[in-house]
Design a protein around this motif. Structure first.
Motif, PDB file in Angstrom:
ATOM      1  N   PHE A   1     -33.209  26.069  56.828  1.00 17.46           N
ATOM      2  CA  PHE A   1     -34.451  25.344  57.092  1.00 17.46           C
ATOM      3  C   PHE A   1     -34.959  25.577  58.514  1.00 17.46           C
ATOM      4  O   PHE A   1     -36.165  25.695  58.727  1.00 17.46           O
TER       5      PHE A   1
ATOM      6  N   LYS B   1     -36.588  19.774  64.968  1.00 18.07           N
ATOM      7  CA  LYS B   1     -35.566  18.714  65.155  1.00 18.07           C
ATOM      8  C   LYS B   1     -34.604  18.774  63.970  1.00 18.07           C
ATOM      9  O   LYS B   1     -34.902  18.323  62.871  1.00 18.07           O
ATOM     10  N   PRO B   2     -33.396  19.369  64.170  1.00 23.19           N
ATOM     11  CA  PRO B   2     -32.434  19.431  63.063  1.00 23.19           C
ATOM     12  C   PRO B   2     -31.756  18.079  62.825  1.00 23.19           C
ATOM     13  O   PRO B   2     -31.861  17.175  63.652  1.00 23.19           O
TER      14      PRO B   2
ATOM     15  N   LEU C   1     -30.956  11.972  67.253  1.00 22.81           N
ATOM     16  CA  LEU C   1     -31.085  11.090  66.098  1.00 22.81           C
ATOM     17  C   LEU C   1     -32.526  11.081  65.580  1.00 22.81           C
ATOM     18  O   LEU C   1     -33.468  11.395  66.319  1.00 22.81           O
TER      19      LEU C   1
ATOM     20  N   GLY D   1     -36.880  14.172  48.130  1.00 23.13           N
ATOM     21  CA  GLY D   1     -35.762  14.217  47.192  1.00 23.13           C
ATOM     22  C   GLY D   1     -36.170  14.457  45.752  1.00 23.13           C
ATOM     23  O   GLY D   1     -37.351  14.610  45.420  1.00 23.13           O
ATOM     24  N   GLY D   2     -35.160  14.487  44.883  1.00 19.78           N
ATOM     25  CA  GLY D   2     -35.416  14.679  43.458  1.00 19.78           C
ATOM     26  C   GLY D   2     -34.324  14.061  42.605  1.00 19.78           C
ATOM     27  O   GLY D   2     -33.215  13.790  43.089  1.00 19.78           O
TER      28      GLY D   2
HETATM   29  P1  NAD Z   1     -32.971  12.121  56.114  1.00 23.26           P
HETATM   30  O1  NAD Z   1     -34.300  11.696  55.646  1.00 23.26           O
HETATM   31  O2  NAD Z   1     -31.936  11.087  56.351  1.00 23.26           O
HETATM   32  O3  NAD Z   1     -33.076  12.965  57.478  1.00 23.26           O
HETATM   33  C1  NAD Z   1     -33.832  14.146  57.561  1.00 23.26           C
HETATM   34  C2  NAD Z   1     -34.244  14.374  58.995  1.00 23.26           C
HETATM   35  O4  NAD Z   1     -35.125  13.323  59.398  1.00 23.26           O
HETATM   36  C3  NAD Z   1     -33.107  14.393  60.004  1.00 23.26           C
HETATM   37  O5  NAD Z   1     -33.346  15.392  60.957  1.00 23.26           O
HETATM   38  C4  NAD Z   1     -33.208  13.016  60.630  1.00 23.26           C
HETATM   39  O6  NAD Z   1     -32.667  12.954  61.932  1.00 23.26           O
HETATM   40  C5  NAD Z   1     -34.700  12.806  60.642  1.00 23.26           C
HETATM   41  N1  NAD Z   1     -35.143  11.406  60.732  1.00 23.26           N
HETATM   42  C6  NAD Z   1     -34.496  10.297  60.310  1.00 23.26           C
HETATM   43  N2  NAD Z   1     -35.235   9.202  60.554  1.00 23.26           N
HETATM   44  C7  NAD Z   1     -36.382   9.625  61.141  1.00 23.26           C
HETATM   45  C8  NAD Z   1     -37.554   8.959  61.616  1.00 23.26           C
HETATM   46  N3  NAD Z   1     -37.693   7.645  61.544  1.00 23.26           N
HETATM   47  N4  NAD Z   1     -38.536   9.715  62.146  1.00 23.26           N
HETATM   48  C9  NAD Z   1     -38.428  11.065  62.208  1.00 23.26           C
HETATM   49  N5  NAD Z   1     -37.337  11.733  61.792  1.00 23.26           N
HETATM   50  C10 NAD Z   1     -36.332  11.026  61.252  1.00 23.26           C
HETATM   51  O7  NAD Z   1     -32.467  13.180  55.044  1.00 23.26           O
HETATM   52  P2  NAD Z   1     -31.059  13.903  54.943  1.00 23.26           P
HETATM   53  O8  NAD Z   1     -30.028  12.919  54.517  1.00 23.26           O
HETATM   54  O9  NAD Z   1     -30.817  14.742  56.159  1.00 23.26           O
HETATM   55  O10 NAD Z   1     -31.350  14.927  53.759  1.00 23.26           O
HETATM   56  C11 NAD Z   1     -31.238  14.588  52.419  1.00 23.26           C
HETATM   57  C12 NAD Z   1     -32.585  14.382  51.770  1.00 23.26           C
HETATM   58  O11 NAD Z   1     -33.406  15.532  51.970  1.00 23.26           O
HETATM   59  C13 NAD Z   1     -32.457  14.235  50.255  1.00 23.26           C
HETATM   60  O12 NAD Z   1     -33.288  13.201  49.821  1.00 23.26           O
HETATM   61  C14 NAD Z   1     -32.939  15.582  49.738  1.00 23.26           C
HETATM   62  O13 NAD Z   1     -33.403  15.562  48.412  1.00 23.26           O
HETATM   63  C15 NAD Z   1     -34.005  15.929  50.723  1.00 23.26           C
HETATM   64  N6  NAD Z   1     -34.276  17.366  50.722  1.00 23.26           N
HETATM   65  C16 NAD Z   1     -35.470  17.813  50.194  1.00 23.26           C
HETATM   66  C17 NAD Z   1     -35.733  19.184  50.131  1.00 23.26           C
HETATM   67  C18 NAD Z   1     -37.011  19.722  49.557  1.00 23.26           C
HETATM   68  O14 NAD Z   1     -37.317  20.899  49.766  1.00 23.26           O
HETATM   69  N7  NAD Z   1     -37.789  18.945  48.809  1.00 23.26           N
HETATM   70  C19 NAD Z   1     -34.800  20.091  50.617  1.00 23.26           C
HETATM   71  C20 NAD Z   1     -33.606  19.607  51.147  1.00 23.26           C
HETATM   72  C21 NAD Z   1     -33.357  18.244  51.199  1.00 23.26           C
END
Ligand code: NAD
Length: 484
Positions: free
Chosen positions: A158, A176-177, A207, A253-254
């Motif tokens: 990504f 931002k990873p 975070l 998500g899905g």
């Molecule tokens: P997450 O939403 O917990 O975190 C994703 C990112 O968002 C991280 O970098 C996190 O630090 C950041 N983040 C968290 N809170 C934030 C805020 N308030 N403001 C801005 N950024 C914030 O998701 P995750 O647990 O890392 O990943 C899993 C989810 O990602 C699952 O729901 C999965 O289905 C989804 N996903 C979707 C796709 C797609 O292409 N549709 C691909 C991969 C993963």
């Protein structure tokens, strides 16, 4: 702290750096809970530095020709492949994903860079015959600095492939990873630093809040692209709306259906049902077909075979190429998956495989869960409609076509769907009726470069991996010239 804890700095304005606040986050290997690295815990001041670096670099970057920008991205892809071994070592230890699946991620990241490098010249405007007294045409112009927030499951894929479209469009970027798998982004930062002008790519660790939130709210970041959970996507839409008028795209998500009609090769279906769960990254995939819906005439036969294949999967050290599944990514993921397995049992689903921590010395520490299958699942059970994002497959039985379509469309999500039948008419009619953004017929999991990916419903807004992703990073300016 463990003996081999290395610092993995972020990239701001061409410098590999810590946060000015001096804070660091520690990364843990999910296979054994050992500390393996530290990344800066960035705050709003760091994000602001990164955005300012991006702003300073953007005009010159945009002045390069499309060919020059493309060549630089191709060089990034080449360096990515050259450092694949180092990236894989770090990525396996940081994610828990098996090495085979991550090798494919590195390659797909490089291919994504090369694809958009070649697609740049397709970023075209149009001429419009609106009046005979004018020449009307449109220009495609970059937004400026793009904010890109990524999830934990495919970190290097990504970070690398999803920066290609915004950069080709003439934007600079702040990435931002995710905080539970940020290490490879630092190596990627080194590559970007070597190849690209300073400030074109900035990588800010930390975070979700404060770092991600500060990026979304930054007043001069108008274009935000997010991949992650629905809950965070909604928070981002909210934060973006509070801080300006922004273009936010969301890949979320899905809870994806795989619908089995009785006329197909049942051995192939059983294999695909297991493959579609993406157990090699522990089912932590947005596109996993985690709801298997089997016609009742073949239900027992398919279920038995899916259970047998699942039980035979080799769970173990993700760095061992023979392992077919590793640990889930974090303590948070572990607790979440265990919670849903408990819910499945409590709400009356039938556990037919897994459900526990694997036994043995190798699994005493770390976030290990067996690949798990529940049968006789109903749509109103929590494991029947909520995304678990883990190695848990829910199997449903169906009889009438209308009922299975209703079931497939009964969640808030709408990302992928897989339809298995040899009848073309049934396949196409079903494909039209499922509310999903990406449909496979007689296959699972595959992504194809150039084919747009994205979700209906709460699975997202916007499409990536094709021309539409590139075009989503430009604004349209209409020009009207009076002809005298
Ligand atoms: P997450 O939403 O917990 O975190 C994703 C990112 O968002 C991280 O970098 C996190 O630090 C950041 N983040 C968290 N809170 C934030 C805020 N308030 N403001 C801005 N950024 C914030 O998701 P995750 O647990 O890392 O990943 C899993 C989810 O990602 C699952 O729901 C999965 O289905 C989804 N996903 C979707 C796709 C797609 O292409 N549709 C691909 C991969 C993963």
């Amino acid at each position: 702290m463990g003996a081999n804890v290395t610092d993995f700095p972020m990239l701001i304005g061409g410098e590999m750096t810590g946060s000015k606040n001096g804070q660091w986050l520690t990364s843990v290997n999910p296979a054994n809970e050992q500390e393996i690295g530290r990344t800066p815990a960035a705050d709003a001041a760091d994000v602001n530095r990164a955005v300012e670096a991006g702003e300073a670099a953007q005009p010159a970057w945009n002045e390069l020709t499309v060919l020059e920008r493309g060549n630089l991205l191709r060089t990034v892809a080449t360096r990515l492949r050259a450092r694949a071994k180092e990236l894989l070592d770090v990525e396996v230890a940081d994610t828990g994903n098996t090495i085979g699946s991550l090798r494919a991620d590195v390659e797909y990241a490089a291919v994504g860079l090369e694809y958009y490098a070649g697609l740049g010249s397709e970023m075209k405007g149009e001429t419009i015959p609106a009046s005979s007294s004018n020449l009307h045409f449109t220009l495609c112009e970059p937004y400026g600095v793009v904010g890109r927030i990524t999830p934990f499951n495919h970190p290097i894929l990504f970070a690398a492939s999803r920066m290609a479209a915004p950069l080709m469009a003439g934007n600079t970027i702040v990435i931002k990873p995710a905080e539970t798998s940020p290490l490879s982004a630092s190596i990627f930062g080194e590559i970007c630093r070597e190849v690209l002008p300073k400030g074109v790519v900035n990588i800010v660790m930390g975070l979700g809040n404060p770092a991600g939130d500060a990026l979304v709210r930054h007043p001069r970041v108008k274009r935000v692209a997010f991949t992650g959970s629905v809950a965070t996507g909604m928070a981002i839409q909210h934060a973006a709306a509070e801080s300006g008028v922004k273009n936010v795209t969301l890949e979320l998500g899905g809870k994806n259906p795989l619908i089995v009609f009785p006329d197909v090769d049942l051995d192939a279906v059983a294999k695909a049902a297991v493959g579609g769960m993406n157990f090699s990254w522990q089912g932590q995939s947005c596109g996993s077909t985690s709801r298997l819906m089997v016609h009742e005439s073949v239900y027992s036969r398919v279920l038995d075979q899916v259970a047998d294949i699942t039980k035979s999967l080799k769970v173990g050290n993700p760095a061992d190429p023979s392992s077919q599944m590793g640990p889930v990514n974090s303590a948070r993921q572990y607790e979440k998956v265990k919670y849903y397995i408990g819910q499945g049992k409590e709400q009356g689903a039938r556990l037919v495989a897994g459900g526990n921590r694997p036994s043995g010395k190798d699994f005493e520490r770390g976030y290990w869960i067996e690949p798990t299958i529940f049968a006789d699942v109903q749509g109103d059970m929590r494991i029947g409609h909520e995304e678990i994002f883990g190695p848990v497959l829910s199997v449903f039985r169906w009889d009438k076509l209308d009922d299975v379509i209703k079931l497939a469309n009964s969640t808030d999500y709408g990302l992928t769907a897989s339809i298995w039948t040899n009848d073309l008419n049934t396949a196409l009619k079903t494909a039209k009726r499922v509310r999903s953004g990406f449909v496979w017929i007689n296959q699972v999991s595959a992504h194809y470069i150039g084919v747009p990916f994205g979700g209906y419903g709460n699975s997202g807004v916007g499409r990536e991996e094709g021309l539409s992703e590139l075009m989503s990073y430009v604004e349209t300016k209409s020009v009207n010239i009076v002809l005298r």
